[in-house]
Design an enzyme around this catalytic site. Structure first.
Site, short mmCIF file in Angstrom:
data_model
loop_
_atom_site.label_atom_id
_atom_site.label_comp_id
_atom_site.label_asym_id
_atom_site.label_seq_id
_atom_site.Cartn_x
_atom_site.Cartn_y
_atom_site.Cartn_z
N PRO A 55 -85.27 -59.40 -23.67
CA PRO A 55 -85.64 -60.64 -22.96
C PRO A 55 -86.39 -61.61 -23.87
O PRO A 55 -86.45 -62.80 -23.62
CB PRO A 55 -86.54 -60.15 -21.83
CG PRO A 55 -86.22 -58.71 -21.67
CD PRO A 55 -85.84 -58.22 -23.03
N GLU A 61 -89.38 -48.26 -22.97
CA GLU A 61 -90.13 -49.52 -22.89
C GLU A 61 -89.87 -50.41 -24.10
O GLU A 61 -90.48 -51.45 -24.26
CB GLU A 61 -91.64 -49.24 -22.79
CG GLU A 61 -92.05 -48.57 -21.49
CD GLU A 61 -91.50 -49.30 -20.28
OE1 GLU A 61 -90.77 -48.67 -19.50
OE2 GLU A 61 -91.75 -50.52 -20.15
N ARG A 81 -63.26 -62.47 -26.13
CA ARG A 81 -62.40 -63.48 -25.46
C ARG A 81 -62.04 -64.62 -26.41
O ARG A 81 -61.07 -65.34 -26.22
CB ARG A 81 -63.12 -64.06 -24.25
CG ARG A 81 -63.31 -63.10 -23.09
CD ARG A 81 -64.13 -63.76 -22.00
NE ARG A 81 -63.52 -64.99 -21.54
CZ ARG A 81 -62.56 -65.03 -20.60
NH1 ARG A 81 -62.09 -63.91 -20.08
NH2 ARG A 81 -62.05 -66.18 -20.22
N ASP A 114 -58.25 -74.00 -22.97
CA ASP A 114 -58.01 -75.22 -23.75
C ASP A 114 -58.04 -76.46 -22.88
O ASP A 114 -58.27 -77.55 -23.36
CB ASP A 114 -56.63 -75.11 -24.44
CG ASP A 114 -56.63 -73.99 -25.48
OD1 ASP A 114 -55.56 -73.56 -25.90
OD2 ASP A 114 -57.76 -73.54 -25.81
C1 9WO Z 1 -88.96 -54.78 -21.46
C2 9WO Z 1 -89.86 -55.72 -20.91
C3 9WO Z 1 -90.68 -55.71 -19.80
C4 9WO Z 1 -91.44 -56.87 -19.54
C5 9WO Z 1 -91.35 -57.98 -20.36
C6 9WO Z 1 -90.52 -57.97 -21.45
C7 9WO Z 1 -89.80 -56.84 -21.73
N1 9WO Z 1 -88.91 -56.59 -22.74
C8 9WO Z 1 -88.44 -55.36 -22.57
C9 9WO Z 1 -87.45 -54.77 -23.50
O1 9WO Z 1 -87.04 -55.40 -24.43
N2 9WO Z 1 -87.02 -53.52 -23.23
C10 9WO Z 1 -86.12 -52.81 -24.10
C11 9WO Z 1 -84.66 -53.17 -23.96
C12 9WO Z 1 -86.13 -51.42 -23.74
C13 9WO Z 1 -85.96 -51.31 -22.31
C14 9WO Z 1 -84.65 -51.96 -21.85
N3 9WO Z 1 -84.37 -53.13 -22.58
C15 9WO Z 1 -84.00 -54.30 -22.03
C16 9WO Z 1 -83.29 -55.28 -22.68
N4 9WO Z 1 -84.29 -54.70 -20.80
N5 9WO Z 1 -83.77 -55.93 -20.61
C17 9WO Z 1 -83.16 -56.29 -21.72
C18 9WO Z 1 -82.50 -57.57 -21.90
C19 9WO Z 1 -81.79 -57.84 -23.08
C20 9WO Z 1 -81.20 -59.06 -23.22
N6 9WO Z 1 -81.28 -60.02 -22.25
C21 9WO Z 1 -81.97 -59.75 -21.13
C22 9WO Z 1 -82.59 -58.52 -20.91
#
Ligand code: 9WO
Length: 246
Positions: free
Chosen positions: A87, A114, A152, A167
Site C-alpha cells: 500500500p 505484517e 493484456r 483501439d
Molecule cells: C500492511 C499494512 C498495514 C497498515 C498500513 C500499511 C500496511 N502495509 C502493509 C504491507 O505492505 N503488508 C505486506 C504485503 C505484508 C502483508 C500483506 N501485504 C499487502 C500488500 N497487503 N496489502 C498489500 C497491497 C499491495 C499493493 N496494493 C495494495 C495493497
C-alpha cells in the site's frame, strides 16, 4: 515476456491460467515462474518469518529466504526489475502497465505476514507499487492484477474483438455503457441510437458517454487527457445537456 513471482502461496497464481492470461501462457506470449521462499527457509522447520525488533504485533518475513529466492529468480531471468507490492507503493496505472509491457522480464515479490524486512527494500527491490489505498492479506492478488494488466498489452494477447475495442477509444477514459438482448428489461429500453445501425453516430455516442462518465466520476482522469477537437465538442455537449436537465 517472463514473470517471476516470489510467493509463499504459489497455488494462488492458478487464477491466471484462465481467459486471456491463460491463453497468453499457452501461446508462449508470456511465461510465469513461481519461487517459494519456503524452499529457502533458514532452518529445517521451514522458517521464513520472525518477530519484529522493537516488539509489536505479528511477524515479518525474514531477509534470507526472500533474498535467496530473489537471487534464484535473477539468475534464471537476468535483468528483471524487482517489484514489491505494498500500500506504500506508487499507484499502479495503465501507463505503468504499458511501460512494463516493454520489458523482457519482471520479478514480483509478494509479501505476507505484517511485511518484509526493510533491508530487502533498500538492497533488493527496485520499485514498490500499490494497486489501491487498502490493505489485503498478501501481495499475491496485487501481483496478479499487475501481471494481468501487462499481459493484456502484449502483442497478440487480445483477440481481434478485444483489441479492436481497445483501439477504438482511449483507454484513459472510463468505459461507455454496454447493452445486449433483450431490448427492454423492466421497462428500461436500450438507447435508440444503439438500434439505429448508424455506426458513425454510435461511435460518437459511445465516445461521448465515455467522456461524460469520466468527467462525472473521475475528473482527475479527464484533467490528464489531451482531448481532440471532436472529444472536446462532445464533452461540452454532454456537460451542457447534463447541467440543463432538471
Ligand atoms: C500492511 C499494512 C498495514 C497498515 C498500513 C500499511 C500496511 N502495509 C502493509 C504491507 O505492505 N503488508 C505486506 C504485503 C505484508 C502483508 C500483506 N501485504 C499487502 C500488500 N497487503 N496489502 C498489500 C497491497 C499491495 C499493493 N496494493 C495494495 C495493497
Amino acid at each position: 515476456m517472463r514473470f517471476d513471482v516470489i510467493s509463499l502461496f504459489p497455488a494462488m497464481f492458478a487464477a491466471l491460467q484462465h481467459g486471456i492470461t491463460g491463453r497468453a501462457f499457452t501461446q508462449g506470449l508470456a511465461e510465469l515462474v513461481l519461487w517459494n521462499p519456503r524452499d529457502y527457509a533458514i532452518n529445517a522447520h521451514g522458517q521464513v518469518d520472525d518477530r519484529p525488533y522493537g516488539g509489536g504485533p505479528g511477524m515479518l518475513m525474514r531477509y534470507e529466504p526472500l533474498a535467496a529466492a530473489i537471487q534464484a529468480a535473477r539468475s534464471a531471468a537476468p535483468g528483471g526489475q524487482v517489484l514489491y507490492l505494498s500500500p506504500q507503493g506508487e499507484p499502479f496505472t495503465q501507463n505503468a502497465a504499458r511501460q512494463f509491457a516493454q520489458c523482457d522480464s519482471l520479478i514480483l515479490l509478494a509479501g505476507r505476514y505484517e511485511g518484509i524486512d526493510e533491508r530487502l527494500l533498500t538492497t533488493q527491490v527496485d520499485t514498490v507499487w500499490s494497486v489501491g489505498d487498502y490493505v489485503v492479506s498478501g501481495g499475491e492478488l496485487p501481483a496478479m492484477l499487475i501481471i494481468d494488466s501487462i499481459i493484456r498489452l502484449l502483442p497478440g494477447a487480445l483477440g481481434h474483438t478485444e483489441s479492436a475495442r481497445q483501439d477504438s477509444f482511449s483507454t484513459e477514459l472510463l468505459d461507455h455503457p454496454h447493452y445486449t438482448r433483450p431490448a427492454v428489461i423492466a421497462d428500461q429500453a436500450v438507447p435508440d441510437i444503439l438500434l439505429s445501425g448508424d455506426h458513425a453516430r454510435i461511435r460518437r455516442w459511445r465516445l461521448q458517454q465515455a467522456l461524460g462518465r469520466t468527467w462525472q466520476q473521475r475528473p482527475d482522469l479527464i484533467q490528464q487527457c489531451t482531448l481532440s477537437d471532436e472529444e472536446q465538442t462532445l464533452l461540452a455537449e454532454f456537460i451542457s445537456n447534463t447541467t440543463k436537465s432538471p
